[in-house]
Design an enzyme around this catalytic site. Structure first.
Site, PDB file in Angstrom:
ATOM      1  CE  LYS A 199      19.401  66.464  47.380  1.00 17.70           C
ATOM      2  NZ  LYS A 199      19.499  67.914  47.324  1.00 17.70           N
ATOM      3  CD  GLN A 242      16.718  70.099  47.445  1.00 19.76           C
ATOM      4  OE1 GLN A 242      17.616  69.280  47.371  1.00 19.76           O
ATOM      5  NE2 GLN A 242      16.349  70.833  46.415  1.00 19.76           N
ATOM      6  CG  ASP A 284      23.559  73.463  49.341  1.00 22.24           C
ATOM      7  OD1 ASP A 284      23.990  72.932  48.306  1.00 22.24           O
ATOM      8  OD2 ASP A 284      22.354  73.481  49.663  1.00 22.24           O
TER       9      ASP A 284
HETATM   10  N1  LIG Z   1      20.048  73.941  48.484  1.00 23.98           N
HETATM   11  C1  LIG Z   1      20.000  73.586  47.210  1.00 23.98           C
HETATM   12  N2  LIG Z   1      21.120  73.245  46.558  1.00 23.98           N
HETATM   13  C2  LIG Z   1      21.077  72.910  45.236  1.00 23.98           C
HETATM   14  O1  LIG Z   1      22.128  72.604  44.624  1.00 23.98           O
HETATM   15  C3  LIG Z   1      19.796  72.876  44.571  1.00 23.98           C
HETATM   16  C4  LIG Z   1      18.667  73.226  45.316  1.00 23.98           C
HETATM   17  N3  LIG Z   1      18.792  73.587  46.611  1.00 23.98           N
HETATM   18  N4  LIG Z   1      17.439  73.223  44.750  1.00 23.98           N
HETATM   19  C5  LIG Z   1      17.231  72.759  43.407  1.00 23.98           C
HETATM   20  C6  LIG Z   1      18.423  73.019  42.537  1.00 23.98           C
HETATM   21  C7  LIG Z   1      18.390  72.200  41.299  1.00 23.98           C
HETATM   22  N5  LIG Z   1      19.484  71.284  41.404  1.00 23.98           N
HETATM   23  C8  LIG Z   1      19.692  70.199  40.555  1.00 23.98           C
HETATM   24  C9  LIG Z   1      20.754  69.328  40.703  1.00 23.98           C
HETATM   25  C10 LIG Z   1      20.904  68.225  39.888  1.00 23.98           C
HETATM   26  C11 LIG Z   1      19.995  67.971  38.889  1.00 23.98           C
HETATM   27  C12 LIG Z   1      20.150  66.768  38.035  1.00 23.98           C
HETATM   28  O2  LIG Z   1      20.457  65.683  38.503  1.00 23.98           O
HETATM   29  N6  LIG Z   1      19.945  66.895  36.727  1.00 23.98           N
HETATM   30  C13 LIG Z   1      20.002  65.795  35.811  1.00 23.98           C
HETATM   31  C14 LIG Z   1      18.586  65.298  35.563  1.00 23.98           C
HETATM   32  C15 LIG Z   1      18.519  63.967  34.902  1.00 23.98           C
HETATM   33  C16 LIG Z   1      17.096  63.418  34.959  1.00 23.98           C
HETATM   34  O3  LIG Z   1      16.661  63.035  36.061  1.00 23.98           O
HETATM   35  O4  LIG Z   1      16.428  63.424  33.898  1.00 23.98           O
HETATM   36  C17 LIG Z   1      20.635  66.304  34.518  1.00 23.98           C
HETATM   37  O5  LIG Z   1      20.607  67.537  34.294  1.00 23.98           O
HETATM   38  O6  LIG Z   1      21.151  65.487  33.773  1.00 23.98           O
HETATM   39  C18 LIG Z   1      18.942  68.829  38.713  1.00 23.98           C
HETATM   40  C19 LIG Z   1      18.788  69.942  39.535  1.00 23.98           C
HETATM   41  C20 LIG Z   1      20.177  71.538  42.554  1.00 23.98           C
HETATM   42  N7  LIG Z   1      19.644  72.533  43.235  1.00 23.98           N
END
Ligand SMILES: Nc1nc(=O)c2c([nH]1)NC[C@@H]1CN(c3ccc(C(=O)N[C@@H](CCC(=O)O)C(=O)O)cc3)C=[N+]21
Ligand SMILES: NC(=O)C1=CN([C@@H]2O[C@H](COP(=O)(O)OP(=O)(O)OC[C@H]3O[C@@H](n4cnc5c(N)ncnc54)[C@H](OP(=O)(O)O)[C@@H]3O)[C@@H](O)[C@H]2O)C=CC1
Ligand SMILES: [Mg+2]
Length: 288
Positions: free
Chosen positions: A52, A96, A119
């Protein structure tokens, strides 16, 4: 043929709209600002933070990262939140999850100005969503992104049978609210649910957010069901995988999200657009 739901492509579409909205705000002298508070080093959080930061920079959103060691105390985090509440450059604040055990996450979220709660986890915003109130308020980014994905399939919510595995404040609960608000019939599954396999097998839509790799296997899924994989797990080899056995389940489902490239990029896109929403709403409030 199964449809692989391309979260990256959908996120790109949404991000282009967001970039355009950022431009329009900048013409009015406002730069949307996002602040992220991280305590400790949860692996899924680190993936999220990295992606992000990168996206905010690309879209012209001002972003601040407040990193603390896992040993940080509650008072320090509360002070940080209060300073961000009072900072006019900041329109969205996010803490987070998961937090180290000694911290009271609920109290931290409740300290965020509800109008900066990017959020959508503040009890006021959760209550509005749950009561299906009209008007502008933030909702949890991951479920919001999943709705965008389902809309892209023209998914028919009315009367759909949905199984959600996982009941967290982050994913399962707001997902349930968004779906019942669209007249779906939703069953929530947790660790104590008797015979979850039977509930899942009956569902037209299965959303899995457990944090357990390979939780969902082909035999559990009704042929033609839509499968959404929220999980972010690291294999011992360091590979990123979801909660669904993708290779198996894609042979049974009518549509499925991959990991990576599914829900994750959509969560980020939702976070960016919701940061801009908050900036726009604050401008409207200042006028009114
Ligand atoms: N307050 C809070 N709000 C959240 O929304 C929150 C949180 N805490 N803590 C952690 C989790 C996890 N999460 C992710 C979001 C995007 C990817 C993401 O970008 N994923 C890519 C990864 C690509 C890569 O880097 O390889 C994908 O799935 O394609 C992962 C994990 C949001 N979270
Ligand atoms: N891609 C993205 O954008 C995002 C990904 N994530 C990822 O999604 C996953 C879930 O995250 P989060 O919602 O925060 O998870 P939590 O760890 O807070 O909750 C997990 C939920 O899954 C349930 N659960 C766990 N194991 C089982 C099981 N064997 N059978 C039935 N239910 C089970 C738990 O049940 P109970 O309530 O009974 O304990 C709990 O409700 C994680 O991998 C996380 O990293 C999270 C947010 C965004
Ligand atoms: Mg104040």
């Amino acid at each position: 043929m199964v449809k692989i739901i391309d979260g990256k492509a959908l996120a790109k579409q949404e991000n282009e709209k967001t970039a355009h909205r950022v431009e329009k705000l900048k013409q009015k002298g406002i730069v949307p600002g996002l602040a992220v508070i991280l305590a400790g080093e949860d692996p899924a959080s680190l993936v999220y933070v990295r992606n992000k930061q990168r996206k905010a920079e690309k879209l012209g959103i001002y972003s601040i990262q407040k990193n603390f060691p896992a040993t940080v105390d509650q008072a320090t985090l509360l002070q940080t939140i209060e300073a961000l509440n009072d900072d006019p450059k900041v329109h969205g604040i996010l803490v987070q999850e998961p937090l180290p055990k000694h911290l009271n996450g609920q109290a931290l979220v409740a300290a965020i100005d509800p109008q900066k709660d990017v959020d959508g986890f503040h009890p006021l915003n959760v209550g509005k969503l749950y009561n299906h109130l009209p008007g502008n308020y933030p909702v949890a980014c991951t479920p919001r992104g999943i709705i965008t994905m389902l809309d892209s399939l023209n998914f028919n919510y009315v009367g759909a049978k949905v199984a959600i595995v996982g009941r967290s404040i982050l994913v399962g609960r707001p997902m349930q609210a968004l779906l019942i608000n669209r007249d779906a019939t939703v069953t929530m599954i947790g660790r104590q649910t008797p015979d979850p396999a039977a509930i899942i097998k009956d569902a037209d839509l299965v959303i899995v957010a457990t944090g357990k790799a390979n939780f969902l296997t082909a035999s559990m899924v009704k042929p033609g069901a839509v499968v959404i994989d929220v999980g972010i797990n690291r294999t011992p080899e360091g590979k990123l995988v979801g909660d669904v056995n993708f290779e198996q389940v894609k042979a049974v489902a009518s549509a499925i999200t991959p990991v990576p490239g599914g829900v994750g990029p959509m969560t980020i896109a939702s976070l960016m657009s919701q940061t801009v929403d908050l900036a726009e709403w604050s401008l409207e409030n200042a006028k009114g």
